[in-house]
Design a protein around this motif. Structure first.
Motif, PDB file in Angstrom:
ATOM      1  N   SER A  41      24.849 -83.728 -79.472  1.00 30.60           N
ATOM      2  CA  SER A  41      25.113 -84.289 -80.899  1.00 30.60           C
ATOM      3  C   SER A  41      25.247 -83.152 -81.920  1.00 30.60           C
ATOM      4  O   SER A  41      25.872 -83.323 -82.770  1.00 30.60           O
ATOM      5  N   LYS A  42      24.372 -82.210 -81.812  1.00 31.99           N
ATOM      6  CA  LYS A  42      24.485 -81.259 -82.622  1.00 31.99           C
ATOM      7  C   LYS A  42      25.440 -80.192 -82.751  1.00 31.99           C
ATOM      8  O   LYS A  42      26.132 -79.786 -81.731  1.00 31.99           O
ATOM      9  N   LYS A  43      26.102 -79.487 -83.856  1.00 32.63           N
ATOM     10  CA  LYS A  43      26.889 -78.552 -83.878  1.00 32.63           C
ATOM     11  C   LYS A  43      26.392 -77.191 -84.609  1.00 32.63           C
ATOM     12  O   LYS A  43      25.451 -77.319 -85.264  1.00 32.63           O
ATOM     13  N   PRO A  44      27.139 -76.048 -84.385  1.00 37.57           N
ATOM     14  CA  PRO A  44      26.870 -74.958 -85.010  1.00 37.57           C
ATOM     15  C   PRO A  44      26.573 -74.857 -86.493  1.00 37.57           C
ATOM     16  O   PRO A  44      25.340 -74.456 -87.004  1.00 37.57           O
ATOM     17  N   GLU A  45      27.288 -75.787 -87.144  1.00 36.75           N
ATOM     18  CA  GLU A  45      26.946 -76.001 -88.637  1.00 36.75           C
ATOM     19  C   GLU A  45      26.035 -76.770 -89.016  1.00 36.75           C
ATOM     20  O   GLU A  45      25.343 -76.701 -90.272  1.00 36.75           O
TER      21      GLU A  45
END
Length: 445
Positions: A345-349
């Motif tokens: 679910s996590k993204k770099p941003e």
């Protein structure tokens, strides 16, 4: 048995569709279906295992799907959880897995879907699986073989190197043990081990923290030992925070991000009934959790209130506390064994977004620390941007603080290679704990 797999499919679908938390959904599903203990174990293993191994399962399935884009998401999830059982669960025969998958497909889909599910799984059984030797790029191989997002693997290779990243990703795939902290105000580690063994649990001493126990088999929260407040469920890495804080009897201590209360109650226990812990959390329902924990443990020196910890100076005067703990909200990349859905679910941003929150909280606490007092910053992530870089920026903006190089004296033997001055960074594969960061700062007197 079909009900368990259907329930697993429902949970996996909700996680994928709504980015819901796996642990909360599992508890909700277990209560809804009133599952027996054996089925709870199977459901938990299928859900966590399928989510953990998602990228690897996709790699295997690609050879058996001709037009994946036209296949409904629930069918992919059904193939995932069926394939997971066939590959990783030795005690479940392939024929049983395939039969159950076909029955679910019949109930939820049409004849074509049923035939496709049956055909794919029987092809897997007959032809076997490809290996990873065809993947030439190291980062991509680790990403697929150890089932982590490629962007995250590349990021970790930059920070820790390939070998450390691969070892960490492998550790993240392992099922974690339940660990607990013994309430030394009430009992001893030896007494708790004896009582739990008498109750039929398989328990041993912890690997890292002196007041930790590890549950090899059994259900701790159902025991009288847990209900009477002799133990608190907590990861061993998290148990090091109260030690780093250098708690002394009689002190006033602030836990700025306290829910669900594991560190607050550990601090309160180490105060030995003298002094108090002021616990804060943004949400009122989490404050109730902290109070409930303190009550179960018999702790009367915990004061909890709902407050945005970035607004503490509106509530408390300067130099109010001997010790301040900021266990900051974070990406949670250190707890992927327990919460595998996080990595998808996590993204770099999200890393960049959370660092501004972390900085705001840490910066707000500076004036509350008494001269000569200590400030601990901790997270359950391994990201340098959320850990070392936040602390470095804080020290630059607050020259009245410096690293507390005595922290190592309060930590257990074995962690020395992972301590740099006043900072400790544990990766999951070092001790089989959560990945965790702790920095101890001291305010000039």
């Amino acid at each position: 048995m079909t009900n368990v797999r259907e329930a697993a499919l429902d949970v996996i679908e909700k996680i994928n569709k709504n980015q819901a938390y796996s642990n909360l959904l599992l508890n909700e599903t277990i209560n809804k279906h009133k599952l027996i203990r054996k089925d709870i174990g199977l459901l938990t293993e299928i859900v966590y295992g399928t989510i953990q191994r998602q990228k690897t399962l996709d790699f295997y399935l690609d050879d058996f799907l001709t037009n994946r884009k036209k296949i409904q998401p629930w069918v992919i999830s059904l193939l995932h959880l069926s394939l997971y059982q066939m590959i990783y669960l030795d005690r479940v025969p392939d024929r049983a897995v395939i039969h159950e998958a076909v029955e679910i497909a019949k109930k939820r889909g049409h004849k074509g879907i049923t035939g496709m599910v049956n055909g794919v799984l029987r092809n897997v059984q007959r032809k076997g699986l490809k290996d990873f030797s065809s993947i030439s790029d190291s980062a991509e191989r680790v990403s697929i073989e150890k089932s982590h997002p490629l962007w995250l693997v590349k990021r970790w290779i930059e920070q820790f190197g390939l070998a450390e990243t691969e070892a960490m990703c492998e550790e993240n795939l392992q099922a974690p043990y339940v660990t607990a902290r013994v309430n030394t105000m009430k009992t001893t580690v030896e007494q708790v081990l004896h009582e739990l063994s008498e109750a039929g649990l398989d328990v041993i001493k912890g690997d890292l923290s002196e007041d930790a126990i590890k549950v090899i088999q059994g259900h701790l929260i159902e025991t009288d030992v847990y209900k009477s407040g002799e133990v608190t469920i907590q990861d061993e890495s998290s148990m090091l925070v109260a030690r780093a804080l250098d708690v002394e009897s009689g002190q006033a201590i602030l836990d700025a991000c306290a829910a669900p209360g594991g560190k607050t109650t550990h601090i309160a226990e180490r105060l030995q009934g003298e002094g108090y812990v002021q616990s804060l959390d943004l949400h009122e329902h989490k404050i109730k959790l902290i109070k409930k924990q303190a009550e179960r443990l018999g702790l009367t020196n915990v004061e909890a209130m709902a407050l945005d910890s970035r607004l503490v100076t509106d509530k408390f005067e300067e130099n109010s506390f001997d010790r301040v703990l900021v266990d900051a909200p974070c990406t949670g990349f250190g707890v992927l064994r327990r919460k595998p859905d996080i990595k998808w679910s996590k993204k770099p941003e999200d890393v960049e977004r959370i660092t501004s929150v972390q900085w705001g909280i840490l910066d707000s606490q500076a004036s509350l620390v008494k001269p000569g007092g200590k400030l601990v910053y901790s997270t359950c992530t391994i990201e340098e941007a959320e850990n070392q870089e936040i602390v470095a920026a804080f020290l630059k903006d607050h020259p009245e603080f410096s690293m507390d190089n005595t922290m190592i004296e309060r930590l257990p033997n074995g962690v020395e290679p992972y301590v740099d001055g006043g900072e400790l960074q544990l990766l999951p594969h070092y001790f089989g704990t959560d990945g965790f960061y702790i920095a101890t700062l001291i305010k000039d007197s």
